[in-house]
Motif scaffolding. Sequence first.
Motif, PDB file in Angstrom:
ATOM      1  N   VAL A 255       0.855  -1.196   0.000  1.00 13.63           N
ATOM      2  CA  VAL A 255       0.000   0.000   0.000  1.00 13.63           C
ATOM      3  C   VAL A 255       0.886   1.240   0.000  1.00 13.63           C
ATOM      4  CG1 VAL A 255      -1.996  -1.099   1.077  1.00 13.63           C
ATOM      5  CG2 VAL A 255      -0.226  -0.057   2.511  1.00 13.63           C
ATOM      6  N   ASP A 256       0.349   2.295  -0.571  1.00 13.24           N
ATOM      7  CA  ASP A 256       1.098   3.549  -0.670  1.00 13.24           C
ATOM      8  C   ASP A 256       1.367   4.135   0.708  1.00 13.24           C
ATOM      9  OD1 ASP A 256       1.203   3.435  -3.388  1.00 13.24           O
ATOM     10  OD2 ASP A 256      -0.611   4.653  -3.683  1.00 13.24           O
ATOM     11  N   PRO A 257       2.367   4.978   0.784  1.00 18.62           N
ATOM     12  CA  PRO A 257       2.635   5.640   2.062  1.00 18.62           C
ATOM     13  C   PRO A 257       1.384   6.340   2.582  1.00 18.62           C
ATOM     14  CG  PRO A 257       4.425   6.060   0.545  1.00 18.62           C
ATOM     15  CD  PRO A 257       3.337   5.357  -0.248  1.00 18.62           C
ATOM     16  N   ASP A 258       1.231   6.310   3.889  1.00 18.79           N
ATOM     17  CA  ASP A 258       0.102   6.974   4.537  1.00 18.79           C
ATOM     18  C   ASP A 258       0.680   8.199   5.243  1.00 18.79           C
ATOM     19  OD1 ASP A 258      -2.306   7.600   5.676  1.00 18.79           O
ATOM     20  OD2 ASP A 258      -2.601   5.670   6.671  1.00 18.79           O
ATOM     21  N   GLN A 259       0.374   9.353   4.676  1.00 18.59           N
ATOM     22  CA  GLN A 259       0.938  10.615   5.215  1.00 18.59           C
ATOM     23  C   GLN A 259       2.457  10.519   5.357  1.00 18.59           C
ATOM     24  OE1 GLN A 259      -0.171  13.739   6.048  1.00 18.59           O
ATOM     25  NE2 GLN A 259      -2.066  13.213   4.966  1.00 18.59           N
ATOM     26  N   GLY A 260       3.070  10.032   4.295  1.00 16.77           N
ATOM     27  CA  GLY A 260       4.534  10.058   4.275  1.00 16.77           C
ATOM     28  C   GLY A 260       5.213   8.870   4.908  1.00 16.77           C
ATOM     29  N   ILE A 261       4.451   7.977   5.530  1.00 16.89           N
ATOM     30  CA  ILE A 261       5.087   6.820   6.172  1.00 16.89           C
ATOM     31  C   ILE A 261       4.813   5.566   5.357  1.00 16.89           C
ATOM     32  CG2 ILE A 261       5.178   5.408   8.247  1.00 16.89           C
ATOM     33  CD1 ILE A 261       4.747   7.852   9.870  1.00 16.89           C
ATOM     34  N   GLY A 262       5.843   4.901   4.920  1.00 20.19           N
ATOM     35  CA  GLY A 262       5.697   3.720   4.097  1.00 20.19           C
ATOM     36  C   GLY A 262       6.480   3.902   2.823  1.00 20.19           C
ATOM     37  N   PRO A 263       6.336   3.113   1.772  1.00 20.44           N
ATOM     38  CA  PRO A 263       5.304   2.103   1.501  1.00 20.44           C
ATOM     39  C   PRO A 263       5.289   0.969   2.523  1.00 20.44           C
ATOM     40  CG  PRO A 263       7.150   1.871   0.005  1.00 20.44           C
ATOM     41  CD  PRO A 263       7.382   3.144   0.764  1.00 20.44           C
ATOM     42  N   ALA A 264       4.106   0.338   2.606  1.00 25.22           N
ATOM     43  CA  ALA A 264       3.923  -0.717   3.590  1.00 25.22           C
ATOM     44  C   ALA A 264       3.320  -1.940   2.938  1.00 25.22           C
ATOM     45  CB  ALA A 264       3.008  -0.220   4.709  1.00 25.22           C
ATOM     46  N   TYR A 265       3.649  -3.063   3.502  1.00 27.06           N
ATOM     47  CA  TYR A 265       3.056  -4.308   3.037  1.00 27.06           C
ATOM     48  C   TYR A 265       1.951  -4.656   4.014  1.00 27.06           C
ATOM     49  CZ  TYR A 265       2.823  -9.011   1.046  1.00 27.06           C
ATOM     50  OH  TYR A 265       2.408 -10.168   0.412  1.00 27.06           O
ATOM     51  N   GLU A 266       0.719  -4.782   3.506  1.00 26.72           N
ATOM     52  CA  GLU A 266      -0.421  -5.056   4.384  1.00 26.72           C
ATOM     53  C   GLU A 266      -0.859  -6.505   4.270  1.00 26.72           C
ATOM     54  OE1 GLU A 266      -3.744  -2.168   5.433  1.00 26.72           O
ATOM     55  OE2 GLU A 266      -4.794  -3.520   4.065  1.00 26.72           O
ATOM     56  N   PHE A 267      -1.122  -7.111   5.396  1.00 27.70           N
ATOM     57  CA  PHE A 267      -1.544  -8.524   5.416  1.00 27.70           C
ATOM     58  C   PHE A 267      -2.438  -8.723   6.635  1.00 27.70           C
ATOM     59  CE2 PHE A 267       1.196  -9.719   8.958  1.00 27.70           C
ATOM     60  CZ  PHE A 267       2.149  -8.721   8.926  1.00 27.70           C
ATOM     61  N   LEU A 268      -3.062  -9.900   6.707  1.00 28.69           N
ATOM     62  CA  LEU A 268      -3.943 -10.198   7.833  1.00 28.69           C
ATOM     63  C   LEU A 268      -3.301 -11.239   8.743  1.00 28.69           C
ATOM     64  CD1 LEU A 268      -7.374 -10.537   5.958  1.00 28.69           C
ATOM     65  CD2 LEU A 268      -6.425  -8.515   7.091  1.00 28.69           C
ATOM     66  N   ASP A 269      -3.471 -11.056  10.052  1.00 30.80           N
ATOM     67  CA  ASP A 269      -3.052 -12.122  10.974  1.00 30.80           C
ATOM     68  C   ASP A 269      -4.114 -13.221  10.919  1.00 30.80           C
ATOM     69  OD1 ASP A 269      -5.226 -11.523  12.586  1.00 30.80           O
ATOM     70  OD2 ASP A 269      -4.080 -10.698  14.232  1.00 30.80           O
TER      71      ASP A 269
ATOM     72  N   TRP B  20       9.418   0.181   6.257  1.00 25.44           N
ATOM     73  CA  TRP B  20      10.735   0.647   6.658  1.00 25.44           C
ATOM     74  C   TRP B  20      10.825   2.163   6.620  1.00 25.44           C
ATOM     75  CZ3 TRP B  20      14.896   0.587   9.260  1.00 25.44           C
ATOM     76  CH2 TRP B  20      15.980   1.433   8.927  1.00 25.44           C
ATOM     77  N   GLU B  21      10.381   2.731   5.503  1.00 22.43           N
ATOM     78  CA  GLU B  21      10.580   4.169   5.327  1.00 22.43           C
ATOM     79  C   GLU B  21       9.656   4.989   6.212  1.00 22.43           C
ATOM     80  OE1 GLU B  21      10.885   5.606   1.253  1.00 22.43           O
ATOM     81  OE2 GLU B  21      11.578   3.627   0.656  1.00 22.43           O
ATOM     82  N   THR B  22      10.251   5.991   6.840  1.00 18.31           N
ATOM     83  CA  THR B  22       9.474   6.864   7.703  1.00 18.31           C
ATOM     84  C   THR B  22      10.177   8.206   7.742  1.00 18.31           C
ATOM     85  OG1 THR B  22       8.321   6.966   9.830  1.00 18.31           O
ATOM     86  CG2 THR B  22      10.661   6.342   9.896  1.00 18.31           C
ATOM     87  N   GLU B  23       9.468   9.221   8.149  1.00 19.73           N
ATOM     88  CA  GLU B  23      10.098  10.534   8.283  1.00 19.73           C
ATOM     89  C   GLU B  23      10.229  10.865   9.758  1.00 19.73           C
ATOM     90  OE1 GLU B  23       7.948  13.528   6.058  1.00 19.73           O
ATOM     91  OE2 GLU B  23       7.564  12.001   4.531  1.00 19.73           O
ATOM     92  N   VAL B  24      11.350  11.460  10.099  1.00 21.53           N
ATOM     93  CA  VAL B  24      11.531  11.892  11.485  1.00 21.53           C
ATOM     94  C   VAL B  24      10.830  13.240  11.654  1.00 21.53           C
ATOM     95  CG1 VAL B  24      13.219  12.618  13.212  1.00 21.53           C
ATOM     96  CG2 VAL B  24      13.660  10.603  11.798  1.00 21.53           C
ATOM     97  N   TYR B  25      10.079  13.361  12.695  1.00 21.50           N
ATOM     98  CA  TYR B  25       9.309  14.582  12.957  1.00 21.50           C
ATOM     99  C   TYR B  25      10.231  15.777  13.177  1.00 21.50           C
ATOM    100  CZ  TYR B  25       6.042  17.738  15.335  1.00 21.50           C
ATOM    101  OH  TYR B  25       5.282  18.816  15.700  1.00 21.50           O
ATOM    102  N   VAL B  26       9.899  16.864  12.525  1.00 20.71           N
ATOM    103  CA  VAL B  26      10.613  18.120  12.764  1.00 20.71           C
ATOM    104  C   VAL B  26       9.594  19.106  13.320  1.00 20.71           C
ATOM    105  CG1 VAL B  26      11.940  20.002  11.749  1.00 20.71           C
ATOM    106  CG2 VAL B  26      12.233  17.646  10.906  1.00 20.71           C
ATOM    107  N   ALA B  27       9.796  19.491  14.545  1.00 20.65           N
ATOM    108  CA  ALA B  27       8.817  20.350  15.214  1.00 20.65           C
ATOM    109  C   ALA B  27       8.817  21.750  14.620  1.00 20.65           C
ATOM    110  CB  ALA B  27       9.127  20.419  16.710  1.00 20.65           C
ATOM    111  N   PRO B  28       7.638  22.336  14.470  1.00 18.57           N
ATOM    112  CA  PRO B  28       7.597  23.746  14.059  1.00 18.57           C
ATOM    113  C   PRO B  28       8.186  24.619  15.165  1.00 18.57           C
ATOM    114  CG  PRO B  28       5.421  22.987  14.720  1.00 18.57           C
ATOM    115  CD  PRO B  28       6.318  21.773  14.738  1.00 18.57           C
ATOM    116  N   ASP B  29       8.503  25.838  14.807  1.00 17.85           N
ATOM    117  CA  ASP B  29       9.218  26.706  15.759  1.00 17.85           C
ATOM    118  C   ASP B  29       8.551  26.805  17.122  1.00 17.85           C
ATOM    119  OD1 ASP B  29      11.253  27.136  14.073  1.00 17.85           O
ATOM    120  OD2 ASP B  29      10.705  29.184  13.524  1.00 17.85           O
ATOM    121  N   ASP B  30       7.249  26.870  17.128  1.00 11.75           N
ATOM    122  CA  ASP B  30       6.580  27.059  18.427  1.00 11.75           C
ATOM    123  C   ASP B  30       6.476  25.761  19.226  1.00 11.75           C
ATOM    124  OD1 ASP B  30       4.776  25.873  16.714  1.00 11.75           O
ATOM    125  OD2 ASP B  30       3.050  26.913  17.594  1.00 11.75           O
TER     126      ASP B  30
END
Lengths: 337, 337, 337, 337
Positions: free
Chosen positions: D101-115, D125-135
């Motif tokens: 499945v495509d990245p969800d708000q920048g996190i992913g791509p992900a492989y989706e499956f059912l338990d 694997w791919e993810t973005e590290v949060y960068v806080a706004p100035d405030d």
Amino acid sequence: MTADRPEPIHDLAHLGIHGILSPTPDETIGYFHDLLGMDVVAQDGDSTYLRSFNTYETWTIKITAADRAGLEYVSWRMDSPQALERRVRWLEENGFAGRWVDPDQGIGPAYEFLDPDGHPFRIYWETEVYVAPDDKKPVIPTNFQAYVGRGANVKHLDHVNLLARDVRRCRQFWEDGFGIRTYETILMPDGVKEAGAWMSSTLQGHELIYTAEKTTGSGRLHHFAYAVESREEVLRAADIMADARIYIEAGPSKHTAIQGFYLYTREPGGNRIEVANGGYFRFAPDAETYVWTADEWKLKPGWGAPIPPEFHVYGTPVVEELAEDAAQVPVLGPADL
Amino acid sequence: MTADRPEPIHDLAHLGIHGILSPTPDETIGYFHDLLGMDVVAQDGDSTYLRSFNTYETWTIKITAADRAGLEYVSWRMDSPQALERRVRWLEENGFAGRWVDPDQGIGPAYEFLDPDGHPFRIYWETEVYVAPDDKKPVIPTNFQAYVGRGANVKHLDHVNLLARDVRRCRQFWEDGFGIRTYETILMPDGVKEAGAWMSSTLQGHELIYTAEKTTGSGRLHHFAYAVESREEVLRAADIMADARIYIEAGPSKHTAIQGFYLYTREPGGNRIEVANGGYFRFAPDAETYVWTADEWKLKPGWGAPIPPEFHVYGTPVVEELAEDAAQVPVLGPADL
Amino acid sequence: MTADRPEPIHDLAHLGIHGILSPTPDETIGYFHDLLGMDVVAQDGDSTYLRSFNTYETWTIKITAADRAGLEYVSWRMDSPQALERRVRWLEENGFAGRWVDPDQGIGPAYEFLDPDGHPFRIYWETEVYVAPDDKKPVIPTNFQAYVGRGANVKHLDHVNLLARDVRRCRQFWEDGFGIRTYETILMPDGVKEAGAWMSSTLQGHELIYTAEKTTGSGRLHHFAYAVESREEVLRAADIMADARIYIEAGPSKHTAIQGFYLYTREPGGNRIEVANGGYFRFAPDAETYVWTADEWKLKPGWGAPIPPEFHVYGTPVVEELAEDAAQVPVLGPADL
Amino acid sequence: MTADRPEPIHDLAHLGIHGILSPTPDETIGYFHDLLGMDVVAQDGDSTYLRSFNTYETWTIKITAADRAGLEYVSWRMDSPQALERRVRWLEENGFAGRWVDPDQGIGPAYEFLDPDGHPFRIYWETEVYVAPDDKKPVIPTNFQAYVGRGANVKHLDHVNLLARDVRRCRQFWEDGFGIRTYETILMPDGVKEAGAWMSSTLQGHELIYTAEKTTGSGRLHHFAYAVESREEVLRAADIMADARIYIEAGPSKHTAIQGFYLYTREPGGNRIEVANGGYFRFAPDAETYVWTADEWKLKPGWGAPIPPEFHVYGTPVVEELAEDAAQVPVLGPADL
């Protein structure tokens, strides 16, 4: 977070058994038993073995009578027998060959070697799980022994801090050879040498710390830290230590690096012992090392009490003579570790 | 807040020394020493005197061997010698005449009398301030003794809860005779009888509690509560008690009345003992009693674990036979005290 | 504990409403609202009234725009209307006559007078009990309002610390005129003058503190302290304040005097504000004042972080000029208050 | 601790982003924002993304409007790209093939499956590290954002508990396919079926829990748990939730399994949410699973409040019909999870 980074190594499981030397072994044992709340589990010649109640192995620390305080050895339990074999091979192929030593009170065999500053380390796989005697059986069987409720009541070893003439080299040794993760380093004003490095084999913010050695010594111990359940228990430990007339060097307060809550005392033999709680967890497997410049570090962000200058010099064994280049090691300011 | 209310009476200073009976005195002393962390300070015949580390008087509780558990006496230290004299006069003029008893291990003389349910109370002025022996001298001279750091580490008596066939009458006795402040009461479904009353001579939410006696007994003890430093220490006490195989009747959780954080155990002799922290303070000198109707009480506002039915029946000495009108005493629901 | 001591006076009920001045009222209100967690309950001209969630009166503090920071007034609620009358009479008969002032947002009338250092005090009896609006009704009716859960979440005023040129004289004023209890004093090296005095009208270790004024100022405020539920919440407040870039002057740590756990910040208008927990209780009605000699005080028993020198000079309004005899006021050492 | 066990797999790094469905999205978002203290960071159609302040990724949870409550998906971040690839291969070769499945708000791509019970899982694997706004920049740069200090102030996801018709099969799926460590299981009275299993990819006692599904439903959510700093903060959360009139189903109290301190509420959309602290760490890489027999489990060792029966049945989406064999699933007793 690129895809071509090498895969993480997971060969270290956790910091394990360890030994210290004491010129006043009876008083040192009294400190660990009465004030930290550990139990004596074995005796062998000049050595006494104690355990903290939340340690799954049979013992935690070995205290050996000696003419001066200091480190006997630190160890890591490995993640598997294969991991042990792999790391021994790496050591032997990379100029850090050591020797196999017999089990120590049932834990091991272990491979002993020196880090670049000369601290003895051991790595081992075999260990025995503690079985509590009837009068110490915990009511919940997933605990290792009944709650002790004596003194500071420490749970288990949290981390170790060693002094090193070349922090950078020690850090790289562990990164290259063991895949350890470094969460923070502090640069010296020259922008190259390192004043400190905080490393871990797990998501805990620190298991192994090196800070700069300012004397002519080497292989020295800065401190061992034992975990308690909460910051409240660190505060409580301070009451206990103060009324027992144990020297409190710093804290209770909070570190800037890793952000653990600390209390530093000296056990009667002279070794520095920390009662610790917290410190952040790093969940990201690819967390980048945060590198503090000397200037940034001096701004002392956050809160935390000033730390006395001796904190950056004193270690065991005690060495009085400062190194010639000690002046280049920044005297870190308040709240500086 | 009208100006014509009578002036508050401040003749009670605080709950003071107290005695319990135990059919298993050695085990009871073991519980108070090892698990609550009190020190033994005196012995006299069948009686042993212990102190909690934050008590300014020489001792806190007296444990006396007896054929059954229960209360020996509760006491109040008075605010002044004149206050003692005034209250004795009130008792004698109002049908509660008692007798003077000699000092008990240096504390007193005391005037002993019975409350309307037959519980022995003492009031006294003279007391000795504890002077710690050299090995227990606190490092801060404003403390009374060095921090104990053993077991639950209780600080001092917090409050006492007595059972009474007629809660309202007992409450009014203390209000009329001693000017005690009542912060909360719970009405029975008839809207007249009272299921409980929480009273204090200070800004602490409770020192003296009466709850409804459901058996044919009288003069029975519900529990003594000892204060610890924090809610964390109540949780810690639960670990200690559980691993020591002490029966935990309820908690740790939070009461709705007064909102203290509690842990209820039974000491080996059978007396119910609480490890307690908190409860609100009432700063207003004219705070009105909050009167819970039976219906409102059943709604159990707030949070807190269910309390077992035995909590509302069990007391010491143990009485098995329920009173004829016990059914009229509401079996209070979960989280009900 | 002799029988001929005069009876204790109980005319003060507790520290009450108070006012501060701020040259940056919006930022000051923001600090009290966002960071301490108080609610704004009224506005009147240049003044804004806020309440902490565990205050039974309708408001706690009044912030008034002014050209500089400082104290507007401190107050005591009295134990009864008769107590108010008695104390006014004492003031008038002893050279401290003041004047009656109208109720301030419904609280009062109050009698305003100056302490010997010129701080305005008010004493009053009449007050209104806070009735929470529907959206702030607490689920437990014995609470005054719903839990706020914002910022440091302070409960109520804990104590006030004023600076005084003559601490001894101020202390004696309160002892003589109001029967206040003094739990600790610190002597200056001359063995006569006092560097500090900790006083209370209840069993709480401190409500009113005086410490030595070292500048040419008078009537200055050292700090107001607000209570939080636990030491954990003081630590939490430090995280909040640090991330909000509020200046942290000292702490979190523990004081030697009274042994409270503290965090000192400056609100944006410049007034020093403490977030506080604990401090001992003095149950003894005849507790003797502990008098620290200057030498004993310098030994800094117990634990606690060093306090910066500014802590002993800075107050509001800010006065730069040191008094001629400031040198005689000992610069107290680490952990010195 | 034999040498021939297979080497541990370390391909899972930690539980990651997750999504829930809510029939009352505005109220659900209000609960997560106001009461748990999360921040809204993105909006996309019917979905709102929030983050807890100690999450290093850009977001923590996604709340999506739907006709009923329940789980959208749970995920794991993998230890490396190679680990992701390996696990996808295992899934495809072992009958659990899913889809990318495509990245969800920048996190992913992900492989989706059912338990095996039908819960959607994603691994990425791919993810973005949060960068806080100035405030929202934290003062200490190793933090991800400034301290929030609002409501319960949760730090990060702690664990997830799913319901499963066949707990054993789900547990074995994760052990076989992902090398997850199982620290505790509870057997049903038949000695074969499992009532619960507690699993982790790290030293934390639990990340993934399965407990027995007693209804005809499948793929249901029992609860998500968010970590707070201390047990004190769990108690504090209970005050906040109670005064906000949020339904408190159980706690604060301590679980027997893993021994975490808990508070269970239902967010307004109906999903059960836990505020959690603690639970033991398992340092041993070869820690054996503790297997509770049904009989042993009923003895309820340790302390902890009774848990209401609904705790063992209620899940989202809500299913009313009990399974035919629900009777075989033991109604676990007090303090039973």
